[in-house]
Structures are given as C-alpha cells and as structure tokens.
Design an enzyme around this catalytic site. Structure first.
Site, PDB file in Angstrom:
ATOM      1  N   ASN A 102      49.183  78.779  -0.929  1.00 55.24           N
ATOM      2  CA  ASN A 102      48.781  79.973  -1.658  1.00 55.24           C
ATOM      3  C   ASN A 102      49.299  79.870  -3.093  1.00 55.24           C
ATOM      4  OD1 ASN A 102      51.417  80.386  -0.451  1.00 55.24           O
ATOM      5  ND2 ASN A 102      51.275  82.553  -0.942  1.00 55.24           N
TER       6      ASN A 102
ATOM      7  N   GLU B 210      44.430  78.575   2.777  1.00 54.17           N
ATOM      8  CA  GLU B 210      43.293  78.081   3.552  1.00 54.17           C
ATOM      9  C   GLU B 210      42.149  77.666   2.640  1.00 54.17           C
ATOM     10  OE1 GLU B 210      45.097  80.837   3.926  1.00 54.17           O
ATOM     11  OE2 GLU B 210      44.869  81.691   5.927  1.00 54.17           O
TER      12      GLU B 210
ATOM     13  N   CYS C 290      43.045  85.831   6.109  1.00 54.77           N
ATOM     14  CA  CYS C 290      42.456  87.065   5.588  1.00 54.77           C
ATOM     15  C   CYS C 290      40.925  87.017   5.764  1.00 54.77           C
ATOM     16  CB  CYS C 290      42.830  87.258   4.121  1.00 54.77           C
ATOM     17  SG  CYS C 290      41.974  86.152   2.977  1.00 54.77           S
TER      18      CYS C 290
END
Length: 160
Positions: A61, A74, A111
């Site tokens: 991230n 991701e 998410c």
C-alpha cells in the site's frame, strides 16, 4: 417476491496446512509489508501474486496525504504483474497486513475497489484466482473472486 440466496465458500487453514508454494507466497506478502508507505495510518499491507510462469510479484500500500491518491497493495501488485507480464495468468494472490503491534489476528479482506480489480484480472485471463488472506491465527483460502464479490459488475453490462 423472489428471494435469492448467495453462498460463498472460504476455507480456514493454518500456515502448516498450506503447501510449500502457498507458504512461500504468504511469506512474500508478509515481507512486502516492510516496504509499505503508510505514514498516516500505520497500517502496512503487502500482496504477493504468483504468476503462471512461476514468478512472484509483490506490491504494497502507498499512502498520500490526500488520501484518495494512495493505492492498495493488491492493486499495486496486480497492475505491475499485468504490466510486466501481460500474457501470464495470476494463479494466486496472498495478502497480509500488520500494524506497529504486528500482524493482525484476523485475515484482512480486500477493499471493494481491489475486489473489482481482482475480478477483472480473473476475467482477463479467463481463470479463477486463488486468494490467501493471512493472519496470525488463521489463513483464509478463497478459490475465486466470485466468493468475495457476488453480484459483481463486469464487461457484460457494457454491451448493447
């Protein structure tokens, strides 16, 4: 009125129950958290994608003071994999997250935006992607994005 029932299947495993390849992928995701740029949230996420050619691509991230400008681990991993190895299917994606106190006690799910990218990656290669969600206590094994994103939006809705 018609009622729909949606069922998903998720396996809960220990690290020792994983095969060697999955353990290596989890280890890569955990190590990737060390490269996260998360000065604001102190929430460090790493992802590791196993490609069909055997390569492992990691992502982390990346935060920004203007929060919407950051990017999740991701998507960082999948976008890099799709950019550098556009012909290679993503077989498995492992995700790990930690704080300054250590890795989480419960698996961290992607998410909504990442779930959509996972789905698009599967559809791009016409193959379900295995997903491993790591935590200290257990690892979730999901055998495709459909179990993370039922009633998903895809290209079929963009056609006339």
């Amino acid at each position: 009125m018609k009622e729909l029932k949606i069922e998903i299947k998720i396996q809960s495993l220990s690290y020792d129950e994983l095969n060697e390849q999955d353990q290596t992928l989890i280890d890569a995701a955990k190590k990737a958290t060390e490269k996260s740029y998360a000065p604001y949230s102190q929430f460090f996420v790493g992802a590791a994608a196993l490609l069909a050619n055997g390569k492992i691509i990691t992502g982390t991230n990346q935060e920004n003071a203007a929060y919407p400008s950051g990017l999740c681990a991701e998507r960082t991993a999948l976008f890099y994999a799709n950019s550098e190895y556009p012909e290679e299917k993503v077989l498995t994606l492992a995700i790990a997250a930690r704080t300054s106190s250590g890795f989480l006690d419960s698996p961290i799910p992607p998410c909504g935006a990442c779930r959509q990218v996972l789905l698009e990656t599967e559809r791009r290669y016409n193959k379900p992607m295995r997903i491993l969600l790591y935590s200290k206590k257990e690892i979730y094994l999901i055998n495709g994005t459909q179990d993370l994103l039922p009633l998903s939006f895809g290209s079929e809705y963009l056609k006339e």
